[in-house]
Design a protein around this motif. Sequence first.
Motif, mmCIF file in Angstrom:
data_model
loop_
_atom_site.group_PDB
_atom_site.id
_atom_site.type_symbol
_atom_site.label_atom_id
_atom_site.label_comp_id
_atom_site.label_asym_id
_atom_site.label_seq_id
_atom_site.Cartn_x
_atom_site.Cartn_y
_atom_site.Cartn_z
ATOM 1 N N LEU A 124 0.848 -1.187 0.000
ATOM 2 C CA LEU A 124 0.000 0.000 0.000
ATOM 3 C C LEU A 124 0.881 1.234 0.000
ATOM 4 N N HIS A 125 0.675 2.068 -0.999
ATOM 5 C CA HIS A 125 1.485 3.264 -1.163
ATOM 6 C C HIS A 125 0.861 4.403 -0.375
ATOM 7 N N PRO A 126 1.671 5.309 0.184
ATOM 8 C CA PRO A 126 1.069 6.458 0.913
ATOM 9 C C PRO A 126 0.111 7.260 0.051
ATOM 10 N N ILE A 127 0.378 7.300 -1.242
ATOM 11 C CA ILE A 127 -0.550 8.033 -2.112
ATOM 12 C C ILE A 127 -1.909 7.348 -2.127
ATOM 13 N N ASP A 128 -1.917 6.003 -2.019
ATOM 14 C CA ASP A 128 -3.200 5.291 -1.993
ATOM 15 C C ASP A 128 -4.026 5.708 -0.780
ATOM 16 N N VAL A 129 -3.353 5.780 0.384
ATOM 17 C CA VAL A 129 -4.065 6.179 1.615
ATOM 18 C C VAL A 129 -4.628 7.589 1.460
ATOM 19 N N ALA A 130 -3.786 8.513 0.981
ATOM 20 C CA ALA A 130 -4.258 9.889 0.830
ATOM 21 C C ALA A 130 -5.336 9.983 -0.236
ATOM 22 N N TYR B 295 -6.337 15.209 -7.848
ATOM 23 C CA TYR B 295 -4.884 15.294 -8.020
ATOM 24 C C TYR B 295 -4.202 13.982 -7.636
ATOM 25 N N LEU B 296 -4.644 13.391 -6.494
ATOM 26 C CA LEU B 296 -4.017 12.152 -6.033
ATOM 27 C C LEU B 296 -4.344 10.987 -6.960
ATOM 28 N N TRP B 297 -5.546 10.983 -7.515
ATOM 29 C CA TRP B 297 -5.867 9.932 -8.486
ATOM 30 C C TRP B 297 -4.990 10.085 -9.734
ATOM 31 N N PHE B 298 -4.769 11.330 -10.158
ATOM 32 C CA PHE B 298 -3.883 11.553 -11.306
ATOM 33 C C PHE B 298 -2.460 11.084 -11.004
ATOM 34 N N ARG B 299 -1.976 11.396 -9.817
ATOM 35 C CA ARG B 299 -0.636 10.952 -9.424
ATOM 36 C C ARG B 299 -0.556 9.435 -9.406
ATOM 37 N N ALA B 300 -1.612 8.809 -8.888
ATOM 38 C CA ALA B 300 -1.586 7.359 -8.787
ATOM 39 C C ALA B 300 -1.617 6.703 -10.159
ATOM 40 N N ASP C 126 3.750 1.613 -11.787
ATOM 41 C CA ASP C 126 3.278 0.362 -11.201
ATOM 42 C C ASP C 126 1.787 0.358 -10.956
ATOM 43 N N GLU C 127 1.100 1.424 -11.364
ATOM 44 C CA GLU C 127 -0.333 1.521 -11.139
ATOM 45 C C GLU C 127 -1.057 0.821 -12.268
ATOM 46 N N PRO C 128 -1.881 -0.142 -12.035
ATOM 47 C CA PRO C 128 -2.629 -0.796 -13.116
ATOM 48 C C PRO C 128 -3.611 0.170 -13.746
ATOM 49 N N ARG C 129 -3.695 0.124 -15.069
ATOM 50 C CA ARG C 129 -4.587 1.018 -15.813
ATOM 51 C C ARG C 129 -5.985 0.402 -15.883
ATOM 52 N N PRO C 130 -6.987 1.231 -15.866
ATOM 53 C CA PRO C 130 -8.339 0.684 -16.008
ATOM 54 C C PRO C 130 -8.532 0.156 -17.416
ATOM 55 N N ALA C 131 -9.327 -0.858 -17.533
ATOM 56 C CA ALA C 131 -9.619 -1.433 -18.844
ATOM 57 C C ALA C 131 -10.402 -0.441 -19.679
ATOM 58 N N ALA C 132 -10.236 -0.595 -21.012
ATOM 59 C CA ALA C 132 -10.955 0.296 -21.919
ATOM 60 C C ALA C 132 -12.451 0.069 -21.777
ATOM 61 N N GLY C 133 -13.217 1.100 -21.903
ATOM 62 C CA GLY C 133 -14.673 0.993 -21.793
ATOM 63 C C GLY C 133 -15.264 2.349 -21.537
#
Length: 408
Positions: A284-290, A368-373, A378-385
């Motif tokens: 778990l990355h600190p960015i995930d918590v924030a 902003y934090l979602w953009f950083r994540a 190493d962040e998995p990308r959401p599937a196309a849709g």
Amino acid sequence: MRFWCAFALTTGLVASSAPRARAEPAPTPAQLARAKQAFADGKKLHDAGKLTEAIEKFKASYALSKSPLLLYNIALSLDELGADNRDLAVVFYRRFLAEAPADAAHRQDASDRIAAITKDLAPLAPEPPPAPAAHVFGPDDVHHQAVDTAPPDAALDLAAAVPEAAPFSATLFFRGADQPGFSSTPMLRRGGDLVGRVPAVHMTGPALQYYLEIRDASGTVITRIGKPTSPNIVHIDAGAPAHAYPDVAEPLITPPPPSAASSDHEDPIARVAPPAPPVTDRALHPIDVARWGATGLAGVGLGLGITFYALAHSHATALEHDATACGTPPCQRYDDFDRDLQRVGKLEQTVSRVALITGAVGALAAGYLWFRALSRPDEPRPAAGVSWTIAPTIDASGRPGAAAAVRF
């Protein structure tokens, strides 16, 4: 003035003209007098630099006296006039040597001048033409006539015109409709051409793709005729004429690799995508918590803000109804009940504003934090849709709400 001494005295002139081999009458005293005068005039003209006029006077003196020493004077004056007159000076030098006595003082000078002038006037040997520069062969020396159609189940010979002196080699790459990768075969010399053969077994289906690769003596590719991403197309048609030479042997074919990957990295058809990296548990990355904390704060703040805004609006409506229910306002007295409604409504309005502001700040932070994540490798990308984006809004009248956008 070395030659003027030869004619300084009239007696010398007479003596030099006496031993002539030709039987000619001797000049009369009157002729000798005119000859001496002509010589004197010629000397003056020569001293003045008027060589052409001086030569004419010397010739006149020679015609009267026939003294061979005057031939030397004429030759020397012509020599002094320059290169354009030196060929004629040689003529008079030679006449002087032929007519002058063997012990004449200027014979050696005349011989030396004849040798020098003859050497200068000798035609120069033409320089040999420069050797032609060696031709440097390049891509422009390679020519290929593309084949558009060919019959099925018949060998296809593809030729590239290459000069025999060019140190080039060529390879034919081809594939049929059922081949994911290109097979290859070396192109062999046939006269002024390099020829590669596609065996009949590959001439099936609707079409054949091919390209040629030309290399120099060091093995470096100098040009391609076609390439894997844009090959030449041969349409296979039963009515097409054959393109095969009777004296070309069956070629040595190198099949495509088992993975069907082309040797050329530009080939998107034959290129095999690398396997996806295995999914592993990620700390778990600190960015995930924030990120999730800001997202929760935004949701709670916006939810409370909208809820308390609705309560405040309800109390404001109740206060207004209490003041107008009895008739024309203000018919109802403003009492403690109304004060409680107003106090509670203001409190709810304050809480609503604070919650909305907190939710808006949380939404901005979460965005902003979602953009950083999502920007982390190493962040998995959401599937196309289809994805939705929801943001809080407040209209011109101060009413809160939400705006949604959908992306396909």
